[in-house]
Every structure is written in structure tokens, then in C-alpha cells.
Design a protein around this motif. Structure first.
Motif, PDB file in Angstrom:
ATOM      1  N   MET A  83       1.002  -1.142  -0.020  1.00  0.00           N
ATOM      2  CA  MET A  83      -0.035  -0.099  -0.210  1.00  0.00           C
ATOM      3  C   MET A  83       0.849   1.257   0.034  1.00  0.00           C
ATOM      4  N   LYS A  84       0.857   1.878  -0.928  1.00  0.00           N
ATOM      5  CA  LYS A  84       1.701   3.204  -1.357  1.00  0.00           C
ATOM      6  C   LYS A  84       0.864   4.491  -1.869  1.00  0.00           C
ATOM      7  N   ILE A  85       1.145   5.661  -1.251  1.00  0.00           N
ATOM      8  CA  ILE A  85       0.734   6.717  -1.633  1.00  0.00           C
ATOM      9  C   ILE A  85       1.020   6.916  -3.196  1.00  0.00           C
ATOM     10  N   GLN A  86      -0.027   7.331  -4.061  1.00  0.00           N
ATOM     11  CA  GLN A  86      -0.024   7.289  -5.320  1.00  0.00           C
ATOM     12  C   GLN A  86      -0.069   8.641  -5.809  1.00  0.00           C
ATOM     13  N   ARG A  87      -0.855   9.473  -5.300  1.00  0.00           N
ATOM     14  CA  ARG A  87      -1.281  10.869  -5.881  1.00  0.00           C
ATOM     15  C   ARG A  87      -1.793  11.633  -4.658  1.00  0.00           C
ATOM     16  N   ILE A  88      -1.599  12.767  -4.594  1.00  0.00           N
ATOM     17  CA  ILE A  88      -2.011  13.887  -3.800  1.00  0.00           C
ATOM     18  C   ILE A  88      -2.788  14.859  -4.593  1.00  0.00           C
ATOM     19  N   GLU A  89      -4.158  15.222  -4.052  1.00  0.00           N
ATOM     20  CA  GLU A  89      -4.873  16.333  -4.805  1.00  0.00           C
ATOM     21  C   GLU A  89      -5.233  17.391  -3.806  1.00  0.00           C
ATOM     22  N   ALA A  90      -4.993  18.722  -4.025  1.00  0.00           N
ATOM     23  CA  ALA A  90      -5.392  19.722  -3.485  1.00  0.00           C
ATOM     24  C   ALA A  90      -6.565  20.575  -4.187  1.00  0.00           C
ATOM     25  N   ILE A  91      -7.840  20.441  -4.037  1.00  0.00           N
ATOM     26  CA  ILE A  91      -9.005  20.955  -4.732  1.00  0.00           C
ATOM     27  C   ILE A  91      -9.430  22.169  -4.144  1.00  0.00           C
ATOM     28  N   PRO A  92      -9.294  23.749  -4.832  1.00  0.00           N
ATOM     29  CA  PRO A  92      -9.869  24.430  -4.084  1.00  0.00           C
ATOM     30  C   PRO A  92     -11.402  24.376  -4.474  1.00  0.00           C
ATOM     31  N   TYR A  93     -12.054  25.003  -3.645  1.00  0.00           N
ATOM     32  CA  TYR A  93     -13.631  25.264  -3.964  1.00  0.00           C
ATOM     33  C   TYR A  93     -14.158  26.293  -3.238  1.00  0.00           C
ATOM     34  N   SER A  94     -15.406  26.824  -3.471  1.00  0.00           N
ATOM     35  CA  SER A  94     -16.102  28.010  -2.639  1.00  0.00           C
ATOM     36  C   SER A  94     -17.665  27.900  -2.913  1.00  0.00           C
ATOM     37  N   ILE A  95     -17.962  27.729  -1.422  1.00  0.00           N
ATOM     38  CA  ILE A  95     -19.319  27.838  -1.343  1.00  0.00           C
ATOM     39  C   ILE A  95     -19.904  28.906  -0.311  1.00  0.00           C
ATOM     40  N   PRO A  96     -21.055  29.662  -0.835  1.00  0.00           N
ATOM     41  CA  PRO A  96     -21.288  30.956  -0.360  1.00  0.00           C
ATOM     42  C   PRO A  96     -22.053  30.631   1.070  1.00  0.00           C
ATOM     43  N   TYR A  97     -21.877  31.497   2.101  1.00  0.00           N
ATOM     44  CA  TYR A  97     -22.609  31.368   3.296  1.00  0.00           C
ATOM     45  C   TYR A  97     -23.815  32.291   2.976  1.00  0.00           C
ATOM     46  N   TYR A 143      -3.788  32.734  10.158  1.00  0.00           N
ATOM     47  CA  TYR A 143      -2.552  32.021  10.370  1.00  0.00           C
ATOM     48  C   TYR A 143      -1.631  32.183   8.961  1.00  0.00           C
ATOM     49  N   GLY A 144      -2.221  33.108   8.226  1.00  0.00           N
ATOM     50  CA  GLY A 144      -1.417  33.585   6.963  1.00  0.00           C
ATOM     51  C   GLY A 144      -1.575  32.678   5.783  1.00  0.00           C
ATOM     52  N   GLU A 145      -2.516  31.452   5.949  1.00  0.00           N
ATOM     53  CA  GLU A 145      -2.599  30.489   4.666  1.00  0.00           C
ATOM     54  C   GLU A 145      -3.836  31.095   3.910  1.00  0.00           C
ATOM     55  N   THR A 146      -3.675  30.942   2.647  1.00  0.00           N
ATOM     56  CA  THR A 146      -4.598  31.123   1.552  1.00  0.00           C
ATOM     57  C   THR A 146      -4.964  29.909   0.854  1.00  0.00           C
ATOM     58  N   GLN A 147      -6.090  29.905   0.238  1.00  0.00           N
ATOM     59  CA  GLN A 147      -6.421  28.883  -0.833  1.00  0.00           C
ATOM     60  C   GLN A 147      -5.068  28.333  -1.741  1.00  0.00           C
ATOM     61  N   ASP A 148      -4.492  29.275  -2.418  1.00  0.00           N
ATOM     62  CA  ASP A 148      -3.440  29.190  -3.133  1.00  0.00           C
ATOM     63  C   ASP A 148      -2.119  28.824  -2.339  1.00  0.00           C
ATOM     64  N   SER A 149      -1.854  29.177  -1.136  1.00  0.00           N
ATOM     65  CA  SER A 149      -0.768  28.869  -0.503  1.00  0.00           C
ATOM     66  C   SER A 149      -0.947  27.330  -0.121  1.00  0.00           C
ATOM     67  N   ILE A 150      -2.132  26.836   0.429  1.00  0.00           N
ATOM     68  CA  ILE A 150      -2.463  25.557   0.873  1.00  0.00           C
ATOM     69  C   ILE A 150      -2.350  24.701  -0.545  1.00  0.00           C
ATOM     70  N   THR A 151      -2.947  24.957  -1.615  1.00  0.00           N
ATOM     71  CA  THR A 151      -2.852  24.166  -2.835  1.00  0.00           C
ATOM     72  C   THR A 151      -1.366  24.130  -3.165  1.00  0.00           C
ATOM     73  N   THR A 152      -0.626  25.081  -3.256  1.00  0.00           N
ATOM     74  CA  THR A 152       0.996  25.077  -3.630  1.00  0.00           C
ATOM     75  C   THR A 152       1.768  24.093  -2.717  1.00  0.00           C
ATOM     76  N   ILE A 153       1.628  24.559  -1.518  1.00  0.00           N
ATOM     77  CA  ILE A 153       2.425  23.673  -0.500  1.00  0.00           C
ATOM     78  C   ILE A 153       2.407  22.117  -0.589  1.00  0.00           C
ATOM     79  N   ILE A 154       0.835  21.737  -0.741  1.00  0.00           N
ATOM     80  CA  ILE A 154       0.587  20.317  -0.630  1.00  0.00           C
ATOM     81  C   ILE A 154       1.096  19.768  -2.191  1.00  0.00           C
ATOM     82  N   GLU A 155       0.783  20.402  -3.086  1.00  0.00           N
ATOM     83  CA  GLU A 155       1.052  19.719  -4.506  1.00  0.00           C
ATOM     84  C   GLU A 155       2.427  19.881  -5.084  1.00  0.00           C
TER      85      GLU A 155
END
Length: 366
Positions: free
Chosen positions: A1-15, A55-67
Motif C-alpha cells: 500500500m503506497k501513496i500514489q497521488r495527492i490532490e488539493a482541490i480549491p472550492y468555494s461555497i457561499p454562506y 494563520y496567513g494561509e490562503t487557498q493558493d498557499s495551501i494548494t501550492t504547498i501540498i501539491e
């Protein structure tokens, strides 16, 4: 069992009901869904809620650091080797929400691989948590109307009032109106999100004495070290560290310095692994903990319930679990229900947060 792929998918849902507080305002859930795929077809998932004003994190920063940073180093590892995964992520400073989502995704994977609910892997203390609902900046009567409605519809009897406004009278009035309207049996506590100085917080405590408030969370910036320590010494109720304690090391600093005498645990920023470290530190020292909310979706709220219900210490107080009710929609395929003021864990392998793929396709941003 090995990690094959990691996705970071940005999405937006209004409140449908934006939440306003001292350090910001949330009108849209601009989050990131993290997915870890294994070569045997198993999938682990978690929600990452960016909070740039905290914390200074954004959608873009989280997506970038993970992927771009984490994924190239994690692909090929066995997901059971969590120590190796954390060693890799630990080479990069900060980015706590991104790291937390990767960690929860791994736990979700492990639960599915073992055919076991994650809350049982974490401890399995009980199968549900009492719910606390957060009330944002609004006129006092509107806050009371909202609290009464949530009490009637969902059986919620604990409310956290967002404070930290100037003039102080706005928040003091809200405290009095809520207490008078809800009665003594309903629990009320405050969260200033660093909106006051320590001296202002002491004035608010003086002017709300006798209202039965149970906690005051993050009253001022932790950098205000001397005055905050004096506040802790003089306060009749616990002063809770939240934004100031995202890591176990930060918790140690705040407790040893006297800047807090209770700690808020948020799985969205610590994952389950560091949350366990924080909980162990607090229980060893006899320090009260609360399960906090990062204005989570239902996916994130289920993660909080999974961790909170797993341990005795985290069930002593109601967990902040219900602000997904202010969203116009969610990604969860099987929506959460609140019954008699409680949310139950999912008795299925993993965390139990199955995603509605059609909704993900509708709200994703790439």
C-alpha cells in the motif's frame, strides 16, 4: 500500500449567513479539499479551511504547498508510516492548516484500510458530542433571536459569543441581553479574537460579573505578555488560548508563561496527530481543553467530532460544531444532523465524510 497521488482541490461555497468577528469576516467557504490516493484504490479526504487573517494561509498557499512541496516527497510512502510523513512536512515551517489536512486524510485512509471508524482508532470514548454554536457580530436582539431559534430547532444549550468590538459597550450589552433572554441554564462564553487589550478584557469581565460566563477565549494578542499574564491571574474564569497555540510547542509556551490557563484544540490546524500531542500535554498538566471551530464545513465538523468524541477530556465541554448551518450548501453526501443538541460520529470506516461528487464539480475552482 503506497501513496500514489495527492490532490488539493480549491472550492468555494457561499454562506447564507456570513460570520463577522474581531479579526475578520467569512462570507464564502473558500476551502481546499485534500485527497490522498493509494495504489490499492483507497482514498483519504480532509477539508482545509484557509484563514489568512489568523494563520496567513490562503487557498493558493495551501494548494501550492501540498501539491508542489509535500506531494513529491510523500508519493511512494506507506500511509501507515505517519512518522515519516510528519518528518517530511516538518521540514517546512508553519503551514499548519495544510499539514493538518494531510494528517487527517492519512487517518481517514488508515481507518478505511483497517475497516474501522477513526474515532475508535483515536480512542473511542463515546459516540457523540454536545454542540456549541458561535454567534457573530450582530445587534444584541438579533443574537438573542438566533440563539433562541437554535435552542428550539436543534436543542443547543451552549453558545460562544464573538466579542472584541469597540466601544466595549456593544459586547457588554450583548452579554446581558443573551443572559437575560436565555436564562441561567444556558452556557455562555466569549471569544474576542485578539480584539481587545488585556486591560480592556479586564474591564469587560468586571462589567459582566455575575452573568455566569464560563470562559474568555483569546482576549488580546499573546504578544501582550505581561498584561495577559496579569489578566489570567485576576480572571475568575479560564482564559483560553486559541490563535496563539496552533502547535504543541506554542501550547507549552503559553501555559508556562501564564498567558493562558485553558487551550482550544482545532483539528483543522493540527490534524489528529498533533491534536493528540496537545491533548496529552494539557491532560498531564490538568489544563481544560475545548474543541474549537475554524468555521468548518460539515466535512471539517465531522473530523472535529471524530477526535472530540474519542477522548474523555474533550467531551467535558460542548464542541463548536454547528456553523456549517450558516452555509448555503456543503460537499457532504450524507448531511450532518443535530439531535437534542448533539452530533454523532459516523460508525463506518474512516472519518465518514463521503463527498458528493456532483457538488464538488459544481463548486470547485479549477
Amino acid at each position: 500500500m503506497k501513496i500514489q497521488r495527492i490532490e488539493a482541490i480549491p472550492y468555494s461555497i457561499p454562506y447564507s449567513h456570513p460570520l463577522k468577528f474581531a479579526s475578520g469576516e467569512v462570507a464564502d467557504a473558500e476551502h481546499v479539499l485534500v485527497r490522498i490516493h493509494c495504489d490499492d484504490g483507497l482514498l483519504g479526504e480532509a477539508d482545509a479551511p484557509p484563514r489568512p487573517y489568523t494563520y496567513g494561509e490562503t487557498q493558493d498557499s495551501i494548494t501550492t504547498i501540498i501539491e508542489k512541496v509535500f506531494a513529491p516527497q510523500l508519493i511512494g510512502l506507506d500511509p501507515f508510516d505517519r512518522g515519516k510523513v510528519h518528518e517530511v512536512m516538518g521540514r517546512t515551517v508553519n503551514n499548519q492548516v495544510a499539514k493538518g489536512a494531510v494528517d487527517i486524510s492519512l487517518w481517514d485512509l488508515l481507518g478505511k484500510a483497517l475497516g474501522t471508524p477513526v474515532h475508535k482508532l483515536l480512542g473511542g470514548y463515546t459516540d457523540s458530542m454536545r454542540v456549541s454554536h458561535m454567534l457573530g457580530f450582530r445587534p444584541a436582539q438579533e443574537l438573542l433571536d438566533e440563539a433562541l431559534r437554535f435552542g428550539q430547532e436543534y436543542g443547543i444549550t451552549t453558545f460562544k459569543l464573538k466579542v472584541g468590538r469597540r466601544p466595549l459597550g456593544l459586547d457588554i450589552e450583548a452579554c446581558h441581553v443573551l443572559r437575560n433572554g436565555l436564562g441561567p441554564e444556558v452556557e455562555l462564553y466569549l471569544d474576542a479574537n485578539r480584539g481587545w487589550s488585556a486591560n480592556e478584557a479586564m474591564e469587560v469581565l468586571r462589567r459582566t460579573e455575575g452573568l455566569g460566563l464560563t470562559m474568555l477565549e483569546e482576549p488580546c494578542d499573546a504578544k501582550e505578555a505581561m498584561s495577559r499574564r496579569r489578566l489570567v491571574e485576576k480572571s475568575p474564569i479560564p482564559i483560553v488560548g486559541d490563535e496563539s497555540v496552533p502547535t504543541a510547542g506554542d501550547v507549552s509556551r503559553e501555559l508556562l508563561s501564564g498567558g493562558s490557563n485553558a487551550i482550544c484544540i482545532k483539528t483543522a490546524r493540527s490534524g489528529f496527530t498533533e491534536a493528540q500531542q496537545i491533548l496529552g500535554l494539557c491532560t498531564g498538566l490538568g489544563v481544560d481543553v475545548t474543541m474549537g471551530n475554524q468555521i468548518d464545513t460539515q466535512v471539517g465538523s465531522l473530523a472535529t467530532v471524530s477526535f472530540g468524541a474519542a477522548h474523555e477530556a474533550t467531551t467535558r465541554r460542548a464542541g463548536e460544531l454547528s456553523n456549517f448551518l450558516d452555509m448555503s450548501d456543503d460537499l457532504l453526501a450524507d448531511p450532518i444532523t443535530i439531535s437534542a443538541g448533539r452530533i454523532s460520529v459516523r460508525d463506518i470506516p474512516g472519518v465518514g465524510a463521503g463527498i458528493d461528487e456532483d457538488k464538488l464539480a459544481r463548486y470547485r475552482q479549477n
